[in-house]
Design an enzyme around this catalytic site. Structure first.
Site, mmCIF file in Angstrom:
data_model
loop_
_atom_site.group_PDB
_atom_site.id
_atom_site.type_symbol
_atom_site.label_atom_id
_atom_site.label_comp_id
_atom_site.label_asym_id
_atom_site.label_seq_id
_atom_site.Cartn_x
_atom_site.Cartn_y
_atom_site.Cartn_z
ATOM 1 N N SER A 63 -58.094 14.190 18.418
ATOM 2 C CA SER A 63 -58.936 15.438 18.019
ATOM 3 C C SER A 63 -58.840 15.686 16.741
ATOM 4 O O SER A 63 -59.631 16.291 16.249
ATOM 5 C CB SER A 63 -58.366 16.643 18.712
ATOM 6 O OG SER A 63 -58.848 16.716 20.039
ATOM 7 N N LYS A 66 -62.187 14.889 14.917
ATOM 8 C CA LYS A 66 -63.317 16.132 15.193
ATOM 9 C C LYS A 66 -63.415 16.496 13.639
ATOM 10 O O LYS A 66 -64.718 17.110 13.693
ATOM 11 C CB LYS A 66 -62.759 17.367 16.268
ATOM 12 C CG LYS A 66 -62.797 16.800 17.750
ATOM 13 C CD LYS A 66 -62.008 17.713 18.447
ATOM 14 C CE LYS A 66 -61.902 17.320 19.986
ATOM 15 N NZ LYS A 66 -61.136 18.002 20.783
ATOM 16 N N TYR A 188 -67.874 9.897 21.687
ATOM 17 C CA TYR A 188 -66.771 10.757 21.539
ATOM 18 C C TYR A 188 -65.600 10.132 21.837
ATOM 19 O O TYR A 188 -64.563 10.121 21.092
ATOM 20 C CB TYR A 188 -67.097 12.123 22.517
ATOM 21 C CG TYR A 188 -66.053 13.150 22.590
ATOM 22 C CD1 TYR A 188 -65.554 13.934 21.604
ATOM 23 C CD2 TYR A 188 -65.166 12.921 23.814
ATOM 24 C CE1 TYR A 188 -64.594 14.860 21.838
ATOM 25 C CE2 TYR A 188 -64.180 13.763 23.857
ATOM 26 C CZ TYR A 188 -63.575 14.512 22.696
ATOM 27 O OH TYR A 188 -62.526 15.343 22.960
ATOM 28 N N TYR A 239 -55.993 25.130 18.588
ATOM 29 C CA TYR A 239 -56.381 25.821 19.907
ATOM 30 C C TYR A 239 -55.557 26.928 20.200
ATOM 31 O O TYR A 239 -55.462 27.750 19.326
ATOM 32 C CB TYR A 239 -56.008 24.614 21.077
ATOM 33 C CG TYR A 239 -56.430 23.225 20.722
ATOM 34 C CD1 TYR A 239 -57.862 23.048 20.577
ATOM 35 C CD2 TYR A 239 -55.853 22.167 20.264
ATOM 36 C CE1 TYR A 239 -58.550 21.650 20.216
ATOM 37 C CE2 TYR A 239 -56.146 20.817 19.929
ATOM 38 C CZ TYR A 239 -57.545 20.912 20.094
ATOM 39 O OH TYR A 239 -58.133 19.680 19.630
ATOM 40 N N VAL A 257 -53.786 14.895 20.494
ATOM 41 C CA VAL A 257 -52.849 14.674 21.467
ATOM 42 C C VAL A 257 -52.365 13.260 21.398
ATOM 43 O O VAL A 257 -51.294 13.112 22.066
ATOM 44 C CB VAL A 257 -53.463 14.613 22.995
ATOM 45 C CG1 VAL A 257 -53.836 16.110 23.424
ATOM 46 C CG2 VAL A 257 -54.725 13.666 23.092
HETATM 47 O O1 DON Z 1 -61.099 14.663 24.943
HETATM 48 C C1 DON Z 1 -59.738 14.559 24.768
HETATM 49 O O2 DON Z 1 -59.127 15.191 25.667
HETATM 50 C C2 DON Z 1 -58.874 13.803 23.650
HETATM 51 N N1 DON Z 1 -59.893 12.677 23.324
HETATM 52 C C3 DON Z 1 -58.841 14.721 22.341
HETATM 53 C C4 DON Z 1 -57.932 15.866 22.902
HETATM 54 C C5 DON Z 1 -57.126 16.164 21.838
HETATM 55 O O3 DON Z 1 -56.653 15.463 21.042
HETATM 56 C C6 DON Z 1 -56.635 17.754 21.785
HETATM 57 N N2 DON Z 1 -55.514 17.904 20.604
HETATM 58 N N3 DON Z 1 -54.411 18.499 20.519
#
Ligand code: DON
Length: 303
Positions: A63, A66, A188, A239, A257
């Site tokens: 993420s 982003k 994405y 978040y 993540v």
């Molecule tokens: O879309 C997802 O779930 C992952 N590619 C990214 C989520 C993420 O990194 C949330 N961060 N803490």
């Protein structure tokens, strides 16, 4: 101030926390990364770089990508993305769908998954290849031409990406996607699967500590846009834990993540940490502790 010594001490202090929390496994290939890794890097706005631990080992930025897709869209489009995505903290997990129906397909902010899908969609329209645009920006700003997508992670996420697909279809039903759902998802997943080290990421995010000025000295974002990207990171970058993160760290920050967190000290530096074990909100447990320790020891916070 002995920044290198401070970073080394913090890495030694928080490394034992790697046994707490959980490595993300809902994207199966991320679950194979050892929880024992920990790295930290400080890249000063004027060029000096300090690091310790596993700071030069690449990890999946997830993420954190982003922030760069949002910055790119703002660099082309200035403010028009904000008609398609809000900028309020969601108070729900990063992959939650509960608010989308009440909000008629307009995500709460660009850093939850739904919002990032909309930003990627816009970047796809603007560039023809959103993941390549994010990768290009990261290679240029980090000065590392080998920054690239980990195809295994991208495929693993695509295979288990039902929730993101559901959100993308839902937003498409409200007319909030310009491109085919499958293409948006592919871009994405690829941007999330970019692999970088703490060093690469700290160097690449330095423009946010320099009022938007790129590594080549040219303005990538205006000072006002840079301020706004940092503000959305502060309010929405971690978040459901954005309040707790702001309380403990006092800086705009964006987590992924994969266990990375990128934080910005405006006017001074970018700080990155990587520890794969996550807390229940999906933020690196040891990484948050390291950033908290860093701002407490240095006094470098925005408050
Ligand atoms: O879309 C997802 O779930 C992952 N590619 C990214 C989520 C993420 O990194 C949330 N961060 N803490």
């Amino acid at each position: 101030m002995d920044i290198q010594g401070t970073v080394e001490e913090i890495v030694a202090l928080v490394s034992p926390l790697s046994g707490e929390g959980k490595v993300a496994s809902y994207i199966p290939s991320l679950g194979k990364v050892s929880a024992d890794n920990f790295g930290m890097c400080v890249a000063m706005a004027d060029g000096a770089v300090y690091g310790a631990g596993d700071w030069q080992k690449p990890f999946s930025i997830q993420s954190i990508s982003k922030v760069f897709s949002l910055a790119l869209v703002m660099s082309y489009d200035y403010d028009s993305i904000w008609t398609r995505v809000s900028r309020e903290p969601s108070g729900t997990p990063f992959n939650s769908m509960v608010q989308l129906e009440a909000d008629k397909g307009i995500p709460r902010n660009p850093f939850i998954n739904a919002g990032a899908l909309v930003v990627t969609d816009r970047l796809l329209s603007l560039t023809g290849d959103a993941a390549a645009a994010v990768g290009g920006l990261l290679r240029k700003e980090s000065g590392n031409p080998s920054v690239d997508i980990d195809a295994v992670v991208a495929a693993s996420e695509a295979e288990h990406g039902h929730r993101n697909a559901a959100m993308a279809h839902f937003m498409a039903s409200y007319g909030n996607l310009e491109n085919p759902v499958e293409l948006v998802l592919e871009n994405y997943f690829n941007q999330c699967a970019l692999e970088m080290s703490c060093e690469d990421l700290a160097k690449a995010s330095r423009f946010l500590s320099r009022d938007g000025v790129s590594v080549d000295g040219a303005p990538f974002l205006s000072p006002n846009q840079s301020k706004r990207v940092n503000t959305v990171m502060l309010t929405c970058g971690t978040y459901d834990a954005a309040g707790e993160f702001a309380y403990r760290v006092g800086l705009p920050g964006k987590s992924g993540v994969g266990g990375g967190i990128m934080a910005i000290v405006p006017g001074r530096c970018a700080v990155t940490v990587w520890g794969p074990s996550l807390d229940t909100n999906g933020n690196s447990l040891a990484g948050t502790a390291a950033l908290s320790e860093f701002t407490t020891r240095t006094g470098w916070s925005i408050f």
